[in-house]
Design a protein around this motif. Sequence first.
Motif, PDB file in Angstrom:
ATOM      1  N   PHE A 149      87.008 -15.272  -1.015  1.00 52.80           N
ATOM      2  CA  PHE A 149      87.679 -15.421  -2.308  1.00 52.80           C
ATOM      3  C   PHE A 149      88.936 -14.556  -2.292  1.00 52.80           C
ATOM      4  O   PHE A 149      88.880 -13.379  -1.957  1.00 52.80           O
ATOM      5  N   LEU A 150      90.035 -15.167  -2.654  1.00 51.96           N
ATOM      6  CA  LEU A 150      91.293 -14.446  -2.674  1.00 51.96           C
ATOM      7  C   LEU A 150      91.957 -14.652  -4.032  1.00 51.96           C
ATOM      8  O   LEU A 150      92.707 -15.606  -4.233  1.00 51.96           O
ATOM      9  N   PRO A 151      91.680 -13.776  -4.988  1.00 52.11           N
ATOM     10  CA  PRO A 151      92.368 -13.857  -6.286  1.00 52.11           C
ATOM     11  C   PRO A 151      93.730 -13.185  -6.209  1.00 52.11           C
ATOM     12  O   PRO A 151      93.960 -12.300  -5.382  1.00 52.11           O
ATOM     13  N   GLY A 152      94.629 -13.595  -7.074  1.00 53.12           N
ATOM     14  CA  GLY A 152      95.936 -12.969  -7.070  1.00 53.12           C
ATOM     15  C   GLY A 152      96.861 -13.567  -8.111  1.00 53.12           C
ATOM     16  O   GLY A 152      96.461 -14.410  -8.930  1.00 53.12           O
ATOM     17  N   TYR A 153      98.094 -13.122  -8.049  1.00 55.71           N
ATOM     18  CA  TYR A 153      99.136 -13.628  -8.946  1.00 55.71           C
ATOM     19  C   TYR A 153     100.413 -13.779  -8.147  1.00 55.71           C
ATOM     20  O   TYR A 153     100.786 -12.900  -7.364  1.00 55.71           O
ATOM     21  N   ARG A 154     101.092 -14.911  -8.342  1.00 54.61           N
ATOM     22  CA  ARG A 154     102.405 -15.131  -7.757  1.00 54.61           C
ATOM     23  C   ARG A 154     103.268 -15.805  -8.800  1.00 54.61           C
ATOM     24  O   ARG A 154     102.831 -16.751  -9.466  1.00 54.61           O
ATOM     25  N   SER A 155     104.499 -15.324  -8.923  1.00 59.55           N
ATOM     26  CA  SER A 155     105.345 -15.828  -9.996  1.00 59.55           C
ATOM     27  C   SER A 155     105.581 -17.330  -9.876  1.00 59.55           C
ATOM     28  O   SER A 155     105.727 -18.020 -10.889  1.00 59.55           O
ATOM     29  N   ARG A 156     105.595 -17.867  -8.663  1.00 59.53           N
ATOM     30  CA  ARG A 156     105.783 -19.300  -8.485  1.00 59.53           C
ATOM     31  C   ARG A 156     104.531 -20.095  -8.815  1.00 59.53           C
ATOM     32  O   ARG A 156     104.603 -21.277  -9.135  1.00 59.53           O
ATOM     33  N   PHE A 157     103.353 -19.460  -8.712  1.00 63.95           N
ATOM     34  CA  PHE A 157     102.084 -20.155  -8.905  1.00 63.95           C
ATOM     35  C   PHE A 157     101.389 -19.772 -10.199  1.00 63.95           C
ATOM     36  O   PHE A 157     100.547 -20.509 -10.705  1.00 63.95           O
ATOM     37  N   GLY A 158     101.688 -18.596 -10.735  1.00 65.66           N
ATOM     38  CA  GLY A 158     100.885 -18.028 -11.798  1.00 65.66           C
ATOM     39  C   GLY A 158      99.680 -17.327 -11.192  1.00 65.66           C
ATOM     40  O   GLY A 158      99.634 -17.039  -9.998  1.00 65.66           O
ATOM     41  N   ALA A 159      98.679 -17.057 -12.010  1.00 70.28           N
ATOM     42  CA  ALA A 159      97.437 -16.487 -11.487  1.00 70.28           C
ATOM     43  C   ALA A 159      96.750 -17.538 -10.623  1.00 70.28           C
ATOM     44  O   ALA A 159      96.770 -18.735 -10.934  1.00 70.28           O
ATOM     45  N   TYR A 160      96.130 -17.087  -9.537  1.00 74.95           N
ATOM     46  CA  TYR A 160      95.482 -18.053  -8.644  1.00 74.95           C
ATOM     47  C   TYR A 160      94.189 -17.473  -8.089  1.00 74.95           C
ATOM     48  O   TYR A 160      93.981 -16.257  -8.046  1.00 74.95           O
ATOM     49  N   LEU A 161      93.319 -18.391  -7.664  1.00 75.96           N
ATOM     50  CA  LEU A 161      92.098 -18.035  -6.950  1.00 75.96           C
ATOM     51  C   LEU A 161      91.949 -19.029  -5.805  1.00 75.96           C
ATOM     52  O   LEU A 161      91.677 -20.209  -6.021  1.00 75.96           O
ATOM     53  N   ASN A 162      92.138 -18.537  -4.589  1.00 76.06           N
ATOM     54  CA  ASN A 162      91.931 -19.343  -3.398  1.00 76.06           C
ATOM     55  C   ASN A 162      90.546 -19.021  -2.849  1.00 76.06           C
ATOM     56  O   ASN A 162      90.268 -17.878  -2.486  1.00 76.06           O
ATOM     57  N   SER A 163      89.679 -19.996  -2.826  1.00 79.11           N
ATOM     58  CA  SER A 163      88.303 -19.789  -2.370  1.00 79.11           C
ATOM     59  C   SER A 163      88.001 -20.729  -1.216  1.00 79.11           C
ATOM     60  O   SER A 163      88.445 -21.877  -1.197  1.00 79.11           O
ATOM     61  N   SER A 164      87.244 -20.215  -0.262  1.00 76.18           N
ATOM     62  CA  SER A 164      86.883 -20.993   0.927  1.00 76.18           C
ATOM     63  C   SER A 164      85.433 -20.721   1.280  1.00 76.18           C
ATOM     64  O   SER A 164      84.951 -19.593   1.123  1.00 76.18           O
ATOM     65  N   TYR A 165      84.775 -21.761   1.758  1.00 80.92           N
ATOM     66  CA  TYR A 165      83.436 -21.600   2.334  1.00 80.92           C
ATOM     67  C   TYR A 165      83.535 -21.959   3.807  1.00 80.92           C
ATOM     68  O   TYR A 165      83.880 -23.083   4.170  1.00 80.92           O
ATOM     69  N   LEU A 166      83.266 -20.986   4.678  1.00 78.26           N
ATOM     70  CA  LEU A 166      83.338 -21.180   6.113  1.00 78.26           C
ATOM     71  C   LEU A 166      81.930 -21.366   6.645  1.00 78.26           C
ATOM     72  O   LEU A 166      81.019 -20.599   6.299  1.00 78.26           O
ATOM     73  N   PHE A 167      81.745 -22.361   7.495  1.00 78.97           N
ATOM     74  CA  PHE A 167      80.397 -22.679   7.963  1.00 78.97           C
ATOM     75  C   PHE A 167      80.434 -23.152   9.408  1.00 78.97           C
ATOM     76  O   PHE A 167      81.447 -23.676   9.897  1.00 78.97           O
ATOM     77  N   ASN A 168      79.310 -22.938  10.095  1.00 79.87           N
ATOM     78  CA  ASN A 168      79.122 -23.418  11.463  1.00 79.87           C
ATOM     79  C   ASN A 168      78.169 -24.597  11.453  1.00 79.87           C
ATOM     80  O   ASN A 168      77.052 -24.494  10.947  1.00 79.87           O
ATOM     81  N   ILE A 169      78.611 -25.720  12.019  1.00 81.53           N
ATOM     82  CA  ILE A 169      77.747 -26.889  12.122  1.00 81.53           C
ATOM     83  C   ILE A 169      76.896 -26.806  13.382  1.00 81.53           C
ATOM     84  O   ILE A 169      75.692 -27.062  13.352  1.00 81.53           O
ATOM     85  N   ASN A 170      77.492 -26.443  14.494  1.00 85.59           N
ATOM     86  CA  ASN A 170      76.769 -26.159  15.731  1.00 85.59           C
ATOM     87  C   ASN A 170      77.649 -25.254  16.578  1.00 85.59           C
ATOM     88  O   ASN A 170      78.674 -24.747  16.102  1.00 85.59           O
ATOM     89  N   GLU A 171      77.259 -25.041  17.837  1.00 83.05           N
ATOM     90  CA  GLU A 171      78.004 -24.115  18.675  1.00 83.05           C
ATOM     91  C   GLU A 171      79.423 -24.590  18.958  1.00 83.05           C
ATOM     92  O   GLU A 171      80.296 -23.786  19.278  1.00 83.05           O
ATOM     93  N   SER A 172      79.664 -25.890  18.854  1.00 82.28           N
ATOM     94  CA  SER A 172      80.969 -26.447  19.189  1.00 82.28           C
ATOM     95  C   SER A 172      81.818 -26.795  17.980  1.00 82.28           C
ATOM     96  O   SER A 172      82.997 -27.103  18.134  1.00 82.28           O
ATOM     97  N   LEU A 173      81.229 -26.777  16.788  1.00 82.05           N
ATOM     98  CA  LEU A 173      81.945 -27.271  15.612  1.00 82.05           C
ATOM     99  C   LEU A 173      81.741 -26.327  14.436  1.00 82.05           C
ATOM    100  O   LEU A 173      80.609 -25.961  14.100  1.00 82.05           O
ATOM    101  N   GLU A 174      82.840 -25.922  13.820  1.00 78.58           N
ATOM    102  CA  GLU A 174      82.786 -25.110  12.614  1.00 78.58           C
ATOM    103  C   GLU A 174      83.759 -25.684  11.592  1.00 78.58           C
ATOM    104  O   GLU A 174      84.708 -26.395  11.948  1.00 78.58           O
TER     105      GLU A 174
END
Length: 781
Positions: free
Chosen positions: A255-280
Amino acid sequence: MRLIPCSSKHRQHRRPRSQSSPLNRKNSSGRADTVADDVPSLSSSTGSGALTVALVTGGILFQGAQDLSAQADPFNERYPLEILSRDSESDLTLDINTGETVATNGVSVVYGPTRLNADSIRLNQESGWVRAQGNVLFQSGTNIWVGNSISYNLDDQSIEAYEFRTGQSPAYVYGRYLEGETSTNPGDSLIARDAWFTTDDTADPGYRVQANKVKVVPGEYIEATNALLLYHDIPLFWLPYYRQTLKEDGNRFVFLPGYRSRFGAYLNSSYLFNINESLEGQMDLDYRTRRGFAVGPQFRYDSADFGSGSLEYKHFWDQEPELFSNGRSIGGNRYRVDFSHWWMPKDDLQVRARLGKLSDPFVHADFFEDDFRRDPQPKTFLEVNKFWSNFSVGLTLQPRLNTFFEQTERIPDLTLSAYRQELGETGIFYESRSSLGFFQKRFADISSGDYSAYRADTYHQLLYPYTLFGWLNATPQAGLRLTEYGEADGPGASTRRQTRTMADFGIDLSAKASRTWRGHRNSFWNMRGLRHLFQPSVHYIYVPDPSVDPGQLPQFDPVIPTLRLLPSHFPDFESVDSLEGRHNVRLGLFQKLQTYREDDLQNFIHWGLFMDWRLDSGERPGINRFSDIYSDLDWRLQDWLTLTSEFRWDTENSRTRLADHRLIIDPYDRWSLAVGHRFIRHNDLFGEGNNLFSTSLYYWWDDNWSFNTTHFYEARSATLQEQIYSIYRDQRSFSTALRFRVRQPRFAESDVTLSLEFSLKGFPGADPGEDRNNPEFLLDY
């Protein structure tokens, strides 16, 4: 320890114990082991399950011949079963009739790599189960379980536990009930009920994921259903399903909350996951108060059979889209598709592919600022290369997907290259490069000047390297080029079918001299021995005017302006359509000072000087007799002190055209400092130029706090163009990074950004200080 017989009765015809039990094995003669004569009260003259009992230091040793399978015995050895007392008041009771052993008042059971400590245990010889009660600590290999009640089967390695804790970095699990297999066989799993897990290895974790059911595959992953993320006791998120890998790059939320004058307040959220040893993968969900929502998946793969690469799609519902330069609206639905692939199905076959599709010309600059700086106009291409010892064949397909960018399409472009190789034993070497392709010059969609034609080009060169006077290396060379262009087609076509012929002649001269001072020592510069390498070079090239002037040819590969000196020899000069006559001498001087530091040979100084002497300057208007002088310097004053310099001197006007210097000081783990200056003089090719000063300081205040500051000051306009401040805090279970940035572009309003990153220490998003080389990564654009 006291030995207490439980029963003096014996069954004459007992049911044979299971041969799978590790506690019931026959000896080498085929007979059941008998009781030692020195313990008559526990002996039994009948019954195949009798065990030998012998006193050992600190406890009782039960010796029975073991014949474990590879699954139960990973070391393929015979393990003795030991029951060890932890207190002088420990009691041991054996029931010959039931085959059970009961130990109380603090005991340990040791069986190979398995150890179980508890207040009391009950061991059943028939089933192989050991049931432990009170302050239980169970260790199997590298896995550890702690609980009030744990049952373990020595034969099939299954476990049952109540009120338990277990874990192996980076994940730890607590639950009401646990069952499953503790073996290391692939796929064996443990099921925990009413459980939670965390990466915080403390008794009271700062955060945890709580679930009705948790499946653990040791060393692989944790799977949870009906999961709730809590910070201390505050619920934050609920998920019907959650999977967390136990490998280095684990599943995690970012989770990356923040503020940028071009964007306003923002929350960039990501879920990172591993499917198997070769794919994430990664799923992004972003929100900006001024610009709206954005969502999209990313996948990264690395397969031995199919190669490695990535695929990304990001869609923006932009509430304040910018405008095209011609005034047409972009629209609110904006996106980027980015795909890259690299594959070597064989050692001599390579495949590279890239697809870059944008919804409009500004989406890259608006939402992918870091990528935009590296590659402002992403291209789409497919390259296939086949290699032999002396030859290679390449196929390139390069269509244009983004119609708002100017680009040359190659559909296709086939190349054949012959590496430099000797012709027999003549001492003469040959190399060549040939290509055949169909090209289309496509201008931005507001233009109607597109044109296309085929082009066949072949270049062949002979070289004869030899040595004069034992020290002067000379390589004369001669080449011939033949290029045929088809008649151009399209609205902007203006050339006809024609053939161009060219020849080139040259010679390369170089020498190398060195001197060594083995006994030289200098403690200030940390020098142990010194060697000076001196290498002058002269490259002469003569190219008569081609049969067709470049202005009469379609320009698919024009010369791209650069601050560096362009290659002098063919085939290194790749702007095929722009080739014209030349008569040059390139002068170069390269020097090295080398010394030993910590038994490692290092370049103390590496310096190169080079320039062109244009012998035909009088015949060509606007061409100076001498080119600029170029200087490249790398000076490693100490292991912790480095100076790099790139310098360009305008010989015609006696002034500096380019100066780029950078000093890096990194003496200790606690701090580092980089200071730089980049000067580019105003010119027709690069506009106003720069006089930019930069500093970057990173400092660890203590084990918990550190900070980084970066500044860019433009002296031409007396403007602090960019200032970045970062503060890092190491929390108990996670780390935080607070970032503040102000940018002042030349022709736009100030851009202010404030961001805050949380990173679990078990699965960190980035190492502290990584932003020294990539200052935008914490801002997530």
